[in-house]
Motif scaffolding. Structure first.
Motif, PDB file in Angstrom:
ATOM      1  N   ALA A  41      -6.713 -25.786  -6.797  1.00 13.38           N
ATOM      2  CA  ALA A  41      -7.984 -25.061  -6.687  1.00 13.38           C
ATOM      3  C   ALA A  41      -8.697 -25.413  -5.383  1.00 13.38           C
ATOM      4  O   ALA A  41      -9.289 -24.547  -4.731  1.00 13.38           O
ATOM      5  CB  ALA A  41      -8.876 -25.378  -7.886  1.00 13.38           C
ATOM      6  N   PHE A  42      -8.632 -26.683  -4.992  1.00  8.59           N
ATOM      7  CA  PHE A  42      -9.225 -27.110  -3.724  1.00  8.59           C
ATOM      8  C   PHE A  42      -8.553 -26.395  -2.551  1.00  8.59           C
ATOM      9  O   PHE A  42      -9.234 -25.860  -1.666  1.00  8.59           O
ATOM     10  CB  PHE A  42      -9.111 -28.626  -3.582  1.00  8.59           C
TER      11      PHE A  42
ATOM     12  N   ALA B  71      -7.224 -39.545   0.184  1.00  8.79           N
ATOM     13  CA  ALA B  71      -8.625 -39.880   0.489  1.00  8.79           C
ATOM     14  C   ALA B  71      -9.437 -38.624   0.808  1.00  8.79           C
ATOM     15  O   ALA B  71     -10.593 -38.501   0.392  1.00  8.79           O
ATOM     16  CB  ALA B  71      -8.692 -40.860   1.657  1.00  8.79           C
ATOM     17  N   ASP B  72      -8.838 -37.675   1.540  1.00 11.20           N
ATOM     18  CA  ASP B  72      -9.533 -36.415   1.837  1.00 11.20           C
ATOM     19  C   ASP B  72      -9.723 -35.592   0.568  1.00 11.20           C
ATOM     20  O   ASP B  72     -10.769 -34.973   0.368  1.00 11.20           O
ATOM     21  CB  ASP B  72      -8.765 -35.598   2.877  1.00 11.20           C
ATOM     22  N   LEU B  73      -8.714 -35.597  -0.301  1.00  3.60           N
ATOM     23  CA  LEU B  73      -8.831 -34.856  -1.555  1.00  3.60           C
ATOM     24  C   LEU B  73      -9.953 -35.430  -2.409  1.00  3.60           C
ATOM     25  O   LEU B  73     -10.761 -34.686  -2.969  1.00  3.60           O
ATOM     26  CB  LEU B  73      -7.499 -34.883  -2.308  1.00  3.60           C
ATOM     27  N   GLU B  74     -10.044 -36.744  -2.454  1.00  2.00           N
ATOM     28  CA  GLU B  74     -11.110 -37.379  -3.231  1.00  2.00           C
ATOM     29  C   GLU B  74     -12.480 -37.099  -2.617  1.00  2.00           C
ATOM     30  O   GLU B  74     -13.438 -36.785  -3.318  1.00  2.00           O
ATOM     31  CB  GLU B  74     -10.871 -38.888  -3.303  1.00  2.00           C
TER      32      GLU B  74
ATOM     33  N   ASP C 205      -2.409 -30.259   8.195  1.00  2.00           N
ATOM     34  CA  ASP C 205      -3.093 -31.105   7.230  1.00  2.00           C
ATOM     35  C   ASP C 205      -4.519 -30.592   7.093  1.00  2.00           C
ATOM     36  O   ASP C 205      -5.121 -30.163   8.088  1.00  2.00           O
ATOM     37  CB  ASP C 205      -3.096 -32.560   7.702  1.00  2.00           C
ATOM     38  N   VAL C 206      -5.057 -30.642   5.900  1.00  2.00           N
ATOM     39  CA  VAL C 206      -6.416 -30.145   5.644  1.00  2.00           C
ATOM     40  C   VAL C 206      -7.430 -30.766   6.602  1.00  2.00           C
ATOM     41  O   VAL C 206      -8.408 -30.119   6.991  1.00  2.00           O
ATOM     42  CB  VAL C 206      -6.794 -30.398   4.169  1.00  2.00           C
TER      43      VAL C 206
END
Length: 89
Positions: free
Chosen positions: A48-49, A34-37, A71-72
């Motif tokens: 890349a993110f 969900a955070d990646l999205e 965690d990011v």
């Protein structure tokens, strides 16, 4: 200048190696889908993110100060401007 290498470990987990001159650090980083999205949608890949996340961190602290495992989602707790700065339109 830092060289940032991101290696997928599976299931939203990555190893990030930061090389600067003769020294390096390694970090295990997770990112919730969900955070990646939400935050990484404008990037070509999760790698890349994460590279951009580390560029953001390295602008603010030395590589040795970056947590070895995180965690990011925790980056915003330390740097409130993170989410606004990391998003790409």
């Amino acid at each position: 200048m830092s060289e940032i290498a991101v290696t997928p470990l599976g299931a939203g987990s990555f190893r990030v190696r930061v090389d600067e001159g003769a020294s390096s650090t390694e970090h295990e980083v997770t990112v919730d889908p969900a955070d990646l999205e939400r935050l990484g949608d404008g990037y070509a890949s999760p790698e890349a993110f994460l590279r951009a996340c580390f560029e953001f961190l390295l602008e603010r602290e030395p590589k040795e100060s970056i947590l070895q495992r995180f965690d990011v989602s925790v980056i915003g707790r330390y740097f409130p401007e993170f989410e606004e700065r990391i998003r790409r339109a």
